[in-house]
Design a protein around this motif. Structure first.
Motif, PDB file in Angstrom:
ATOM      1  N   GLN A  32       5.157  -8.888 -40.683  1.00 42.75           N
ATOM      2  CA  GLN A  32       4.497 -10.183 -40.530  1.00 42.75           C
ATOM      3  C   GLN A  32       4.201 -10.541 -39.074  1.00 42.75           C
ATOM      4  N   VAL A  33       4.810  -9.844 -38.126  1.00 43.91           N
ATOM      5  CA  VAL A  33       4.706 -10.228 -36.713  1.00 43.91           C
ATOM      6  C   VAL A  33       3.270 -10.184 -36.182  1.00 43.91           C
ATOM      7  N   PRO A  34       2.496  -9.098 -36.364  1.00 42.17           N
ATOM      8  CA  PRO A  34       1.137  -9.110 -35.798  1.00 42.17           C
ATOM      9  C   PRO A  34       0.269 -10.252 -36.326  1.00 42.17           C
ATOM     10  N   GLN A  35       0.312 -10.498 -37.619  1.00 43.56           N
ATOM     11  CA  GLN A  35      -0.466 -11.603 -38.189  1.00 43.56           C
ATOM     12  C   GLN A  35       0.055 -12.940 -37.674  1.00 43.56           C
ATOM     13  N   HIS A  36       1.356 -13.048 -37.578  1.00 38.69           N
ATOM     14  CA  HIS A  36       1.953 -14.277 -37.060  1.00 38.69           C
ATOM     15  C   HIS A  36       1.509 -14.520 -35.623  1.00 38.69           C
ATOM     16  N   LEU A  37       1.471 -13.469 -34.826  1.00 38.40           N
ATOM     17  CA  LEU A  37       1.049 -13.603 -33.433  1.00 38.40           C
ATOM     18  C   LEU A  37      -0.381 -14.132 -33.347  1.00 38.40           C
ATOM     19  N   ALA A  38      -1.266 -13.603 -34.160  1.00 42.63           N
ATOM     20  CA  ALA A  38      -2.650 -14.082 -34.179  1.00 42.63           C
ATOM     21  C   ALA A  38      -2.710 -15.548 -34.604  1.00 42.63           C
ATOM     22  N   GLU A  39      -1.923 -15.909 -35.597  1.00 39.37           N
ATOM     23  CA  GLU A  39      -1.901 -17.298 -36.068  1.00 39.37           C
ATOM     24  C   GLU A  39      -1.322 -18.232 -35.010  1.00 39.37           C
ATOM     25  N   VAL A  40      -0.258 -17.805 -34.341  1.00 39.52           N
ATOM     26  CA  VAL A  40       0.345 -18.621 -33.292  1.00 39.52           C
ATOM     27  C   VAL A  40      -0.649 -18.864 -32.173  1.00 39.52           C
ATOM     28  N   LEU A  41      -1.313 -17.811 -31.739  1.00 41.86           N
ATOM     29  CA  LEU A  41      -2.304 -17.956 -30.677  1.00 41.86           C
ATOM     30  C   LEU A  41      -3.385 -18.943 -31.091  1.00 41.86           C
ATOM     31  N   LEU A  75      -3.215 -21.336 -33.370  1.00 45.06           N
ATOM     32  CA  LEU A  75      -2.653 -22.685 -33.469  1.00 45.06           C
ATOM     33  C   LEU A  75      -2.384 -23.300 -32.105  1.00 45.06           C
ATOM     34  N   ARG A  76      -1.834 -22.514 -31.189  1.00 48.91           N
ATOM     35  CA  ARG A  76      -1.484 -23.055 -29.875  1.00 48.91           C
ATOM     36  C   ARG A  76      -2.715 -23.418 -29.061  1.00 48.91           C
ATOM     37  N   LEU A  77      -3.836 -22.783 -29.367  1.00 46.34           N
ATOM     38  CA  LEU A  77      -5.057 -23.102 -28.645  1.00 46.34           C
ATOM     39  C   LEU A  77      -5.817 -24.257 -29.295  1.00 46.34           C
ATOM     40  N   ARG A  78      -5.486 -24.568 -30.508  1.00 46.65           N
ATOM     41  CA  ARG A  78      -6.132 -25.688 -31.191  1.00 46.65           C
ATOM     42  C   ARG A  78      -5.220 -26.910 -31.064  1.00 46.65           C
ATOM     43  N   GLU A  79      -4.895 -27.550 -32.144  1.00 44.90           N
ATOM     44  CA  GLU A  79      -4.024 -28.733 -32.106  1.00 44.90           C
ATOM     45  C   GLU A  79      -2.591 -28.303 -32.372  1.00 44.90           C
ATOM     46  N   LEU A  80      -1.665 -28.854 -31.623  1.00 47.73           N
ATOM     47  CA  LEU A  80      -0.259 -28.498 -31.799  1.00 47.73           C
ATOM     48  C   LEU A  80       0.361 -29.266 -32.956  1.00 47.73           C
ATOM     49  N   PRO A  81       1.168 -28.588 -33.776  1.00 51.98           N
ATOM     50  CA  PRO A  81       1.917 -29.318 -34.804  1.00 51.98           C
ATOM     51  C   PRO A  81       2.873 -30.297 -34.129  1.00 51.98           C
ATOM     52  N   PRO A  82       3.175 -31.415 -34.777  1.00 47.57           N
ATOM     53  CA  PRO A  82       4.053 -32.410 -34.152  1.00 47.57           C
ATOM     54  C   PRO A  82       5.395 -31.851 -33.694  1.00 47.57           C
ATOM     55  N   ALA A  83       5.999 -30.968 -34.461  1.00 42.66           N
ATOM     56  CA  ALA A  83       7.303 -30.419 -34.063  1.00 42.66           C
ATOM     57  C   ALA A  83       7.181 -29.608 -32.780  1.00 42.66           C
ATOM     58  N   LEU A 114      -5.738 -28.008 -18.130  1.00 47.19           N
ATOM     59  CA  LEU A 114      -6.492 -27.018 -17.371  1.00 47.19           C
ATOM     60  C   LEU A 114      -7.918 -26.956 -17.923  1.00 47.19           C
ATOM     61  N   THR A 115      -8.858 -27.392 -17.120  1.00 48.17           N
ATOM     62  CA  THR A 115     -10.247 -27.579 -17.543  1.00 48.17           C
ATOM     63  C   THR A 115     -10.833 -26.333 -18.188  1.00 48.17           C
ATOM     64  N   GLU A 116     -10.603 -25.178 -17.580  1.00 48.70           N
ATOM     65  CA  GLU A 116     -11.192 -23.933 -18.092  1.00 48.70           C
ATOM     66  C   GLU A 116     -10.700 -23.606 -19.498  1.00 48.70           C
ATOM     67  N   LEU A 117      -9.496 -24.002 -19.820  1.00 49.33           N
ATOM     68  CA  LEU A 117      -8.979 -23.766 -21.175  1.00 49.33           C
ATOM     69  C   LEU A 117      -9.377 -24.866 -22.141  1.00 49.33           C
ATOM     70  N   ALA A 123     -11.427 -22.533 -28.744  1.00 46.01           N
ATOM     71  CA  ALA A 123     -10.192 -21.762 -28.890  1.00 46.01           C
ATOM     72  C   ALA A 123     -10.475 -20.353 -29.388  1.00 46.01           C
ATOM     73  N   GLY A 124     -11.480 -20.190 -30.225  1.00 51.53           N
ATOM     74  CA  GLY A 124     -11.840 -18.862 -30.718  1.00 51.53           C
ATOM     75  C   GLY A 124     -12.263 -17.930 -29.604  1.00 51.53           C
ATOM     76  N   TYR A 125     -12.969 -18.463 -28.623  1.00 51.52           N
ATOM     77  CA  TYR A 125     -13.398 -17.646 -27.486  1.00 51.52           C
ATOM     78  C   TYR A 125     -12.192 -17.200 -26.655  1.00 51.52           C
ATOM     79  N   ILE A 126     -11.276 -18.120 -26.432  1.00 47.40           N
ATOM     80  CA  ILE A 126     -10.069 -17.753 -25.679  1.00 47.40           C
ATOM     81  C   ILE A 126      -9.315 -16.654 -26.410  1.00 47.40           C
ATOM     82  N   ALA A 127      -9.209 -16.773 -27.716  1.00 50.12           N
ATOM     83  CA  ALA A 127      -8.526 -15.750 -28.509  1.00 50.12           C
ATOM     84  C   ALA A 127      -9.219 -14.400 -28.356  1.00 50.12           C
TER      85      ALA A 127
END
Length: 178
Positions: free
Chosen positions: A75-84, A86-94, A155-158, A163-167
């Protein structure tokens, strides 16, 4: 017609509402700035119910920022893609709560440290390189840094690109690291 909820079901629903409200409050104000009254107000309950369900603000915080359960190696590779993503879009409240609080609260720092070590171990297990642990640590720290730079430091550039482009830019680099 819906059957009335049992007492246990009503209690569980209230606890879930309080936990969700706590994640939002901690995300908005950090562990030090959030209050039991603010959490209760957001959840639509009396402050005494917050303490009745969770014991203390600190206990509630620890539950509110608890990371997801451990992943299997597959599950790690898929999780890594999902984390990236998510972290570039909106953060979950937790996540927002934990990140906001980790530099000022020893408890939050401990939770974040444990979470990052777990992520590093999971990622390192997917590689047969001798330096897999270092590569996994660099990858994990990079995602944390991008998250902080985009969501908390502005950070303006980010912020100005999708988020898809950054990914697209970082995924080949991440793949090479592992």
């Amino acid at each position: 017609m819906d059957e009335p909820l049992t007492r246990a079901e009503r209690r569980a629903a209230t606890a879930a509402r309080i936990l969700e409200a706590a994640q939002a409050e901690f995300g908005a104000h950090g562990v030090d700035g959030a209050t039991v009254r603010g959490i209760a107000r957001r959840a639509g309950v009396d402050p005494s119910l917050v303490l009745q369900h969770y014991g203390s603000k600190q206990g509630l915080f620890e539950l509110a920022v608890r990371p997801a359960p451990e992943l299997t190696e597959d599950q790690v590779p898929q999780h890594l893609a999902e984390v990236l993503d998510l972290r570039l879009r909106e953060l979950p409240p937790a996540t927002r709560a934990l990140l906001r609080s980790m530099l000022t609260s020893p408890e939050a720092a401990s939770v974040m440290g444990d979470y990052l070590r777990e992520r590093v171990q999971n990622l390192a297990r997917t590689s047969d390189r001798d330096d897999a642990d270092v590569r996994a640590a660099v990858l994990t720290a990079s995602i944390l840094g991008m998250t902080l730079a985009r969501h908390f430091l502005g950070l303006t550039e980010l912020q100005r690109v999708d988020a898809g482009y950054i990914a697209e830019v970082v995924e080949p680099w991440f793949a090479e690291l592992l």
